[in-house]
Design an enzyme around this catalytic site. Structure first.
Site, PDB file in Angstrom:
ATOM      1  N   HIS A  86       0.816  -1.217   0.000  1.00  0.00           N
ATOM      2  CA  HIS A  86       0.000   0.000   0.000  1.00  0.00           C
ATOM      3  C   HIS A  86       0.851   1.268   0.000  1.00  0.00           C
ATOM      4  O   HIS A  86       1.944   1.311   0.562  1.00  0.00           O
ATOM      5  CB  HIS A  86      -0.994   0.011   1.173  1.00  0.00           C
ATOM      6  CG  HIS A  86      -0.392   0.103   2.542  1.00  0.00           C
ATOM      7  ND1 HIS A  86      -0.213   1.303   3.201  1.00  0.00           N
ATOM      8  CD2 HIS A  86       0.030  -0.851   3.401  1.00  0.00           C
ATOM      9  CE1 HIS A  86       0.290   1.084   4.400  1.00  0.00           C
ATOM     10  NE2 HIS A  86       0.457  -0.209   4.544  1.00  0.00           N
ATOM     11  N   ASP A 205       6.028   2.508   6.948  1.00  0.00           N
ATOM     12  CA  ASP A 205       4.838   1.697   6.702  1.00  0.00           C
ATOM     13  C   ASP A 205       3.919   2.494   5.787  1.00  0.00           C
ATOM     14  O   ASP A 205       3.242   3.406   6.241  1.00  0.00           O
ATOM     15  CB  ASP A 205       4.168   1.385   8.041  1.00  0.00           C
ATOM     16  CG  ASP A 205       2.815   0.720   7.925  1.00  0.00           C
ATOM     17  OD1 ASP A 205       2.490   0.234   6.824  1.00  0.00           O
ATOM     18  OD2 ASP A 205       2.078   0.705   8.924  1.00  0.00           O
ATOM     19  N   GLU A 239      -5.273   0.892   2.796  1.00  0.00           N
ATOM     20  CA  GLU A 239      -4.934  -0.126   3.789  1.00  0.00           C
ATOM     21  C   GLU A 239      -5.009   0.421   5.201  1.00  0.00           C
ATOM     22  O   GLU A 239      -5.459  -0.275   6.126  1.00  0.00           O
ATOM     23  CB  GLU A 239      -3.535  -0.676   3.498  1.00  0.00           C
ATOM     24  CG  GLU A 239      -3.192  -1.966   4.253  1.00  0.00           C
ATOM     25  CD  GLU A 239      -2.669  -1.732   5.656  1.00  0.00           C
ATOM     26  OE1 GLU A 239      -2.641  -2.702   6.455  1.00  0.00           O
ATOM     27  OE2 GLU A 239      -2.266  -0.589   5.977  1.00  0.00           O
ATOM     28  N   GLU A 240      -4.580   1.651   5.398  1.00  0.00           N
ATOM     29  CA  GLU A 240      -4.541   2.206   6.751  1.00  0.00           C
ATOM     30  C   GLU A 240      -5.932   2.433   7.344  1.00  0.00           C
ATOM     31  O   GLU A 240      -6.070   2.612   8.552  1.00  0.00           O
ATOM     32  CB  GLU A 240      -3.746   3.513   6.773  1.00  0.00           C
ATOM     33  CG  GLU A 240      -2.268   3.374   6.455  1.00  0.00           C
ATOM     34  CD  GLU A 240      -1.490   2.566   7.486  1.00  0.00           C
ATOM     35  OE1 GLU A 240      -2.105   2.079   8.460  1.00  0.00           O
ATOM     36  OE2 GLU A 240      -0.272   2.405   7.315  1.00  0.00           O
ATOM     37  N   ASP A 260       4.200  -5.702   3.965  1.00  0.00           N
ATOM     38  CA  ASP A 260       3.927  -4.657   4.949  1.00  0.00           C
ATOM     39  C   ASP A 260       5.006  -4.727   6.014  1.00  0.00           C
ATOM     40  O   ASP A 260       6.006  -5.423   5.840  1.00  0.00           O
ATOM     41  CB  ASP A 260       2.523  -4.846   5.548  1.00  0.00           C
ATOM     42  CG  ASP A 260       1.846  -3.531   5.895  1.00  0.00           C
ATOM     43  OD1 ASP A 260       2.515  -2.670   6.502  1.00  0.00           O
ATOM     44  OD2 ASP A 260       0.664  -3.359   5.566  1.00  0.00           O
ATOM     45  N   HIS A 340       3.829   3.061  13.375  1.00  0.00           N
ATOM     46  CA  HIS A 340       2.862   4.152  13.548  1.00  0.00           C
ATOM     47  C   HIS A 340       3.283   5.132  14.638  1.00  0.00           C
ATOM     48  O   HIS A 340       2.466   5.906  15.124  1.00  0.00           O
ATOM     49  CB  HIS A 340       1.459   3.615  13.847  1.00  0.00           C
ATOM     50  CG  HIS A 340       0.761   3.079  12.648  1.00  0.00           C
ATOM     51  ND1 HIS A 340      -0.597   2.880  12.593  1.00  0.00           N
ATOM     52  CD2 HIS A 340       1.230   2.688  11.439  1.00  0.00           C
ATOM     53  CE1 HIS A 340      -0.935   2.394  11.407  1.00  0.00           C
ATOM     54  NE2 HIS A 340       0.168   2.265  10.695  1.00  0.00           N
TER      55      HIS A 340
END
Length: 411
Positions: A86, A205, A239-240, A260, A340
């Site tokens: 992604h 990410d 995706e997030e 990922d 994150h």
């Protein structure tokens, strides 16, 4: 009829470990990191990814919603495999224009305001040529004003605001800048590569994973290899927020490898210098045969890889299966510390990920004869299951059974 079994050892007699252009991987990663792409505002980064694929001579198209599909033709056209990664990132969106000329925001994707505090941001208005910089700050941010209150102040999205780098002090001033509710506020990546090869940045990410996928595809195309199975690279954009790989496949997609991050944290086996093979995540186990095939490929070609299981994490493979795609799934990751949050990985791990992907693309499907079909006879279904040998009951078992029957008769 004897059933085919998983090849858990030597599986790639014709595949070779291709050289990965690490300078390309690094440069592409840094470029992609600097293109803001919070979920919902991904057009710019997808244009650049498309340009990079076109430079390789890879055919591509894009779906109505914006998922990019690149195709590497193989010798078999009746079936295909997909590598999914992604390009969207976590971010924020303007929720309210505040009377003090600052912005209240809410998160896009799942992440804590704890790690947003102090972040430099870019405010993306509806007019492409009108963007502004700013900083996410707690509501009490001046030590000279609030003193020790700063240390006990609450953490949360209701407790932060965005200070804009412009002379604006009220709602009218914000409106004059063209800033509105619903504008995206992207967290600046601010990437840095240390002398020891560590990469520190927001949005590794999955920009780092995307760069590794592009480097793997470049390695295969540079070598002039036509893979045995047509392969597609799907670059998703949601995706997030949980709906990345919901479309873009066809009925001939037999395998999906999601790329990922591999979560580096206490209790996890993932490491920044290695490839992580996700055996299970929060949605359940990945395909037994495909995951072990990838592990065998890594072992055969001397690519450092570890197994891991992720408790609070899912990838693009989950929405694909949930949307009805009938395919084996696996998860490959690059080790990522503080996902994150204040993220960090290592160039070695990204190189190894690209190497494993390039080896995988050179091989056939996990079960070449079976996986070409959507269904078939049970006797032909690949299995490693071993039927248990019947065990004769012991004297104790017989006595217990008799006692249970007597008790049931008396009830």
């Amino acid at each position: 009829m004897s059933r085919p079994t998983a090849a858990l050892r030597r599986v790639s007699a014709t595949a070779t470990k291709l050289p990965v252009d690490t300078a390309y991987l690094r440069d592409v990663m840094l470029e992609l990191l600097c293109i803001p792409s919070p979920s919902g505002r991904t057009d710019a980064v997808m244009q650049r990814v498309g340009d990079l694929l076109a430079e390789m001579g890879v055919e591509l198209d894009i779906t109505r919603r914006g998922v990019l599909r690149a195709t590497l033709p193989g010798r078999r056209k009746d079936v295909n495999r997909a590598v999914v990664v992604h390009a969207d990132t976590i971010g924020t969106m303007v929720k309210r224009l505040k009377e003090n000329g600052r912005l209240e925001v809410m998160q896009v994707g799942t992440h804590s305001a704890r790690f947003a505090e102090g972040a430099h941001v870019t405010i993306l208005t509806d007019e492409p040529d009108r963007t502004y910089t700013g900083t996410v700050l707690p509501l009490k941010s001046s030590g000279h004003t609030y003193g020790d209150e700063i240390d006990t102040f609450a953490i949360g999205w209701d407790e932060v605001e965005v200070r804009i780098d412009a002379p604006v002090y009220d709602v009218q001033g914000l409106l004059a800048l063209g800033i509105q509710v619903g504008d995206f506020v992207a967290l600046d990546a601010a990437p840095q590569i240390t002398p020891l090869g560590y990469v520190k940045s927001r949005h590794l990410d999955d920009k780092a994973g995307l760069a590794a996928c592009l480097a793997a595809l470049k390695a295969v195309t540079d070598a002039g290899i036509t893979p045995p199975v047509t392969a597609r690279l799907l670059v998703t954009i949601g995706e997030e927020v949980g709906h990345g790989a919901t479309h873009g496949f066809d009925s001939g997609t037999a395998e999906i490898v999601a790329v990922d991050n591999g979560v580096v944290a206490p209790g996890q086996q993932s490491r920044e210098e290695s490839v992580s093979v996700g055996m299970m995540d929060s949605t359940g186990p990945h395909d037994f045969h495909l995951t072990r095939r990838l592990l065998a490929l890594a072992d055969e070609h001397g690519i450092p890889a570890v197994r891991d299981v992720y408790r609070v994490y899912r990838s693009d493979a989950a929405p694909a299966v949930e949307s009805g795609v009938e395919a084996r799934t696996a998860l490959l990751g690059f080790g990522l510390d503080s996902s994150h949050g204040h993220e960090r990985t290592h160039l070695d791990g990204l190189q190894h990920l690209a190497e494993l992907l390039a080896v995988y693309l050179q091989g056939d499907l996990t079960f070449a004869d079976w996986d070409v079909h959507e269904s078939g006879a049970l006797d032909d279904f690949p299995s490693t299951a071993v039927q248990p040998t019947p065990v004769e009951p012991t004297e104790v078992d017989r006595r217990l059974s008799e006692a249970e029957r007597r008790q049931a008769g008396q009830a």
